[in-house]
Write a protein that holds these residues in place. Structure first.
Motif, PDB file in Angstrom:
ATOM      1  N   PRO A   1       0.854  -1.197   0.000  1.00 52.89           N
ATOM      2  CA  PRO A   1       0.000   0.000   0.000  1.00 52.89           C
ATOM      3  C   PRO A   1       0.890   1.248   0.000  1.00 52.89           C
ATOM      4  N   LEU A   2       0.605   2.163  -0.902  1.00 56.56           N
ATOM      5  CA  LEU A   2       1.555   3.243  -1.163  1.00 56.56           C
ATOM      6  C   LEU A   2       1.710   4.232  -0.007  1.00 56.56           C
ATOM      7  N   ARG A   3       0.638   4.418   0.749  1.00 58.04           N
ATOM      8  CA  ARG A   3       0.765   5.344   1.893  1.00 58.04           C
ATOM      9  C   ARG A   3       1.795   4.800   2.881  1.00 58.04           C
ATOM     10  N   GLU A   4       1.661   3.524   3.207  1.00 59.30           N
ATOM     11  CA  GLU A   4       2.594   2.911   4.160  1.00 59.30           C
ATOM     12  C   GLU A   4       3.987   2.795   3.557  1.00 59.30           C
ATOM     13  N   PHE A   5       4.041   2.557   2.262  1.00 58.00           N
ATOM     14  CA  PHE A   5       5.331   2.455   1.569  1.00 58.00           C
ATOM     15  C   PHE A   5       6.114   3.767   1.742  1.00 58.00           C
ATOM     16  N   ASP A   6       5.441   4.891   1.548  1.00 56.92           N
ATOM     17  CA  ASP A   6       6.104   6.191   1.705  1.00 56.92           C
ATOM     18  C   ASP A   6       6.527   6.441   3.154  1.00 56.92           C
ATOM     19  N   LEU A   7       5.665   6.003   4.062  1.00 56.55           N
ATOM     20  CA  LEU A   7       5.981   6.140   5.490  1.00 56.55           C
ATOM     21  C   LEU A   7       7.286   5.401   5.785  1.00 56.55           C
ATOM     22  N   LEU A   8       7.435   4.244   5.158  1.00 54.68           N
ATOM     23  CA  LEU A   8       8.626   3.413   5.367  1.00 54.68           C
ATOM     24  C   LEU A   8       9.869   4.024   4.710  1.00 54.68           C
ATOM     25  N   VAL A   9       9.795   4.295   3.397  1.00 54.87           N
ATOM     26  CA  VAL A   9      11.023   4.700   2.694  1.00 54.87           C
ATOM     27  C   VAL A   9      11.494   6.099   3.078  1.00 54.87           C
ATOM     28  N   SER A  10      10.593   6.901   3.644  1.00 55.58           N
ATOM     29  CA  SER A  10      11.011   8.252   4.056  1.00 55.58           C
ATOM     30  C   SER A  10      11.886   8.214   5.311  1.00 55.58           C
ATOM     31  N   THR A  11      11.937   7.068   5.998  1.00 54.09           N
ATOM     32  CA  THR A  11      12.689   7.018   7.263  1.00 54.09           C
ATOM     33  C   THR A  11      14.203   7.105   7.052  1.00 54.09           C
ATOM     34  N   GLY A  12      14.668   6.731   5.867  1.00 56.41           N
ATOM     35  CA  GLY A  12      16.111   6.796   5.601  1.00 56.41           C
ATOM     36  C   GLY A  12      16.646   8.195   5.830  1.00 56.41           C
ATOM     37  N   GLU A  13      15.920   9.182   5.380  1.00 53.66           N
ATOM     38  CA  GLU A  13      16.345  10.582   5.504  1.00 53.66           C
ATOM     39  C   GLU A  13      16.185  11.081   6.932  1.00 53.66           C
ATOM     40  N   GLN A  14      15.286  10.461   7.692  1.00 55.09           N
ATOM     41  CA  GLN A  14      15.133  10.853   9.106  1.00 55.09           C
ATOM     42  C   GLN A  14      16.422  10.519   9.856  1.00 55.09           C
ATOM     43  N   VAL A  15      16.971   9.346   9.555  1.00 52.91           N
ATOM     44  CA  VAL A  15      18.194   8.892  10.219  1.00 52.91           C
ATOM     45  C   VAL A  15      19.378   9.802   9.867  1.00 52.91           C
ATOM     46  N   SER A  16      19.584  10.034   8.557  1.00 52.97           N
ATOM     47  CA  SER A  16      20.769  10.808   8.151  1.00 52.97           C
ATOM     48  C   SER A  16      20.689  12.260   8.613  1.00 52.97           C
ATOM     49  N   SER A  17      19.485  12.855   8.574  1.00 55.40           N
ATOM     50  CA  SER A  17      19.382  14.267   8.991  1.00 55.40           C
ATOM     51  C   SER A  17      19.643  14.389  10.489  1.00 55.40           C
ATOM     52  N   ALA A  18      19.125  13.437  11.254  1.00 57.51           N
ATOM     53  CA  ALA A  18      19.357  13.481  12.704  1.00 57.51           C
ATOM     54  C   ALA A  18      20.848  13.276  12.997  1.00 57.51           C
ATOM     55  N   LEU A  19      21.472  12.316  12.321  1.00 53.84           N
ATOM     56  CA  LEU A  19      22.896  12.042  12.574  1.00 53.84           C
ATOM     57  C   LEU A  19      23.772  13.255  12.245  1.00 53.84           C
ATOM     58  N   LEU A  20      23.450  13.939  11.140  1.00 54.93           N
ATOM     59  CA  LEU A  20      24.246  15.111  10.772  1.00 54.93           C
ATOM     60  C   LEU A  20      24.081  16.219  11.814  1.00 54.93           C
ATOM     61  N   SER A  21      22.846  16.399  12.273  1.00 59.89           N
ATOM     62  CA  SER A  21      22.602  17.450  13.260  1.00 59.89           C
ATOM     63  C   SER A  21      23.301  17.120  14.589  1.00 59.89           C
ATOM     64  N   ILE A  22      23.273  15.847  14.965  1.00 57.77           N
ATOM     65  CA  ILE A  22      23.970  15.425  16.201  1.00 57.77           C
ATOM     66  C   ILE A  22      25.474  15.690  16.054  1.00 57.77           C
ATOM     67  N   THR A  23      26.011  15.362  14.881  1.00 60.23           N
ATOM     68  CA  THR A  23      27.443  15.579  14.639  1.00 60.23           C
ATOM     69  C   THR A  23      27.794  17.054  14.764  1.00 60.23           C
ATOM     70  N   LEU A  24      26.992  17.914  14.111  1.00 59.90           N
ATOM     71  CA  LEU A  24      27.287  19.354  14.152  1.00 59.90           C
ATOM     72  C   LEU A  24      27.240  19.891  15.582  1.00 59.90           C
ATOM     73  N   GLN A  25      26.220  19.460  16.314  1.00 61.30           N
ATOM     74  CA  GLN A  25      26.103  19.963  17.693  1.00 61.30           C
ATOM     75  C   GLN A  25      27.243  19.454  18.571  1.00 61.30           C
ATOM     76  N   SER A  26      27.687  18.219  18.292  1.00 60.73           N
ATOM     77  CA  SER A  26      28.802  17.683  19.085  1.00 60.73           C
ATOM     78  C   SER A  26      30.100  18.429  18.764  1.00 60.73           C
ATOM     79  N   MET A  27      30.124  19.080  17.591  1.00 62.89           N
ATOM     80  CA  MET A  27      31.293  19.881  17.231  1.00 62.89           C
ATOM     81  C   MET A  27      31.153  21.330  17.742  1.00 62.89           C
ATOM     82  N   GLY A  28      30.038  21.600  18.384  1.00 65.03           N
ATOM     83  CA  GLY A  28      29.832  22.920  18.974  1.00 65.03           C
ATOM     84  C   GLY A  28      29.078  23.896  18.084  1.00 65.03           C
ATOM     85  N   TYR A  29      28.449  23.386  17.036  1.00 61.58           N
ATOM     86  CA  TYR A  29      27.696  24.269  16.133  1.00 61.58           C
ATOM     87  C   TYR A  29      26.198  24.028  16.281  1.00 61.58           C
ATOM     88  N   PRO A  30      25.439  25.056  16.666  1.00 63.16           N
ATOM     89  CA  PRO A  30      23.995  24.878  16.842  1.00 63.16           C
ATOM     90  C   PRO A  30      23.323  24.499  15.523  1.00 63.16           C
TER      91      PRO A  30
END
Ligand code: ADP
Ligand code: ASP
Ligand code: MG
Length: 431
Positions: free
Chosen positions: A81-110
């Motif tokens: 079902p396409l609604r659930e499919f999008d819910l699933l495949v969109s999670t890849g970007e949730q992980v990478s965006s969070a990881l990048l933001s965590i990295t920046l903040q750990s380097m002292g950049y808001p």
């Protein structure tokens, strides 16, 4: 092509001189493939930040992640079902965006990471191929004004009903350009795993040459005919909103390719690039009545499903009937074939045939407008290598031929050589 560098130099010079700009950057999957790469990306961002620029950074999912998620769903059912499919495949970007933001903040950049629905980026409700309708920029601007680096999950949006959507494969490019347009950014940089836009896919043609600049129109034709370095819709948006776009590598400091308005220099170039697309399939419907309304009956239901038909050939036969052949994306092949089988029954067609093992090779160049010999040279080159042409289509600045998939690489290399694209000067030679 020296003049070609000027636009890019101007932009980069601005960066070097420390003129504060609003820059949208996008990092593709290989650029954020692991924590080490994410760290390298964060360092690049920090260097820009130190020069005083405001940064909005779009990220793709870590390399291979979107494919992995798609594969999980397909293991359960061929038609999730396409609604659930999008819910699933969109999670890849949730992980990478969070990881990048965590990295920046750990380097002292808001910084702040935002998903599509948090921006919000509103889209249509055509799941898996939604189109951006509107981007609310308040939250981004507010975060920028607080000195934060804004990280945005690419490829995703939300409908007015609150359902998560995705924009189609490669859609993070579109997220980035749409954001650059909405924010009226000074520059949009697309970081990837090659140093820019080349005369052909550098993975297939080893002596492909990096272009210093290319017009929006040529880039649009290249993207639409298979050069996946930029997603087609992103180029379309860049062209409409005149977003200065640069494609460059996140692995080196090379200058990249500027995509900009056509100038005299570009017009002189006969062929700028060779592209190929193995993601289409051919469907033929034979012996349908040759009368008004038949094409509409065939293509109406296909269009209603959001399936984009690329090439169409109709042949009128002496017996008053017609044969119609067309191509659709391979991902839509089975659905389109099923639809055509139903329509074929209604129209009492003689026979329906499908072939997913095709490829389309194309030559693109602004100079083609005034040089009719280019198409002939393409046909002759394919003939010389005994490659049969199944379908041909042309636009003002592009010629495409559908061939047997197994000859794709041979055709691309042969055409690259025939048009002497490895050599900057010889491409201006008259044919
Ligand atoms: P990303 O994950 O960064 O979005 P993509 O894989 O979508 O990267 O696009 C980059 C790839 O596009 C390159 O690795 C290259 O193989 C391919 N490509 C195809 N045609 C071209 C071209 N003409 N110029 C540059 N790259 C091309
Ligand atoms: N992650 C998505 C894809 O693999 C979007 C993107 O990378 O642009 O297609
Ligand atoms: Mg991509």
């Amino acid at each position: 092509m020296n003049g070609g560098l000027k636009g890019l130099e101007k932009i980069l010079y601005g960066v070097k001189r420390g003129k504060a700009m609003l820059i949208v950057q996008k990092y593709g999957g290989t650029s954020v493939a692991n924590l080490e790469r994410i760290r390298a990306v964060a360092e690049r961002i920090v260097n820009y930040k130190k020069e005083g620029h405001d940064l909005v950074v779009v990220v793709s999912a870590m390399a291979g992640e979107t494919d992995r998620l798609i594969n999980l769903a397909k293991q359960i059912t061929e038609n999730p079902p396409l609604r659930e499919f999008d819910l699933l495949v969109s999670t890849g970007e949730q992980v990478s965006s969070a990881l990048l933001s965590i990295t920046l903040q750990s380097m002292g950049y808001p910084s702040i990471a935002l998903l599509g629905y948090q921006v919000p980026i509103y889209t249509t409700d055509l799941f898996t191929k939604a189109r951006i309708k509107e981007i609310k920029t308040e939250k981004i601007k507010e975060s920028l004004s607080k000195g934060k680096i804004v990280i945005i999950a690419g490829f995703q949006g939300v409908t007015e009903n609150g359902d998560i959507t995705t924009l189609g494969r490669g859609g993070s490019d579109t997220t980035a350009v749409a954001l650059a347009a909405a924010l009226k950014a000074d520059l949009c940089e697309i970081y990837t795993d090659v140093e820019g836009v080349f005369t052909a896919d550098p993975r297939i043609v080893t002596n492909a040459r990096k272009l210093k600049k290319i017009s929006y129109e040529e880039m649009l034709e290249m993207a639409s005919s298979g050069a996946k370095v930029l997603e087609m819709r992103s180029v379309e948006l860049a062209m409409i909103y005149k977003v200065p776009l640069v494609v460059r590598s996140s692995f080196t400091n090379s200058e990249g390719t500027l995509i900009t308005e056509e100038d005299e220099e570009m017009e002189k170039v006969l062929v700028s690039g060779i592209t190929y697309n193995r993601n289409e399939a051919r469907i033929s419907i034979y012996g349908v009545p040759d009368k008004p309304g038949v094409a509409a009956k065939i293509f109406g239901p296909i269009g209603d499903k959001g399936i984009v038909v690329d090439m169409i050939i109709q042949t009128a036969r002496p017996d008053g009937k017609a044969d119609i052949t067309f191509t659709v994306p391979k991902t839509d092949y089975k659905e389109a074939l099923k639809l055509i089988e139903e329509i074929g029954k209604q129209l009492e067609a003689e026979r329906i045939e499908g072939d997913p093992n095709i490829a389309k090779v194309s030559i693109v160049g602004a100079g083609m407008r005034t040089h009719p010999g280019v198409a002939t040279k393409m046909f002759e080159t394919l003939a010389k290598h005994s490659i049969n042409i199944m379908m041909i289509s042309t636009s003002e600045i592009k010629v495409s031929c559908v061939i047997d998939e197994k000859y794709t690489e041979l055709a691309v290399r042969a055409l690259h050589e025939a048009f002497k694209l490895e050599n900057e000067n010889s491409i201006k030679e008259e044919i």
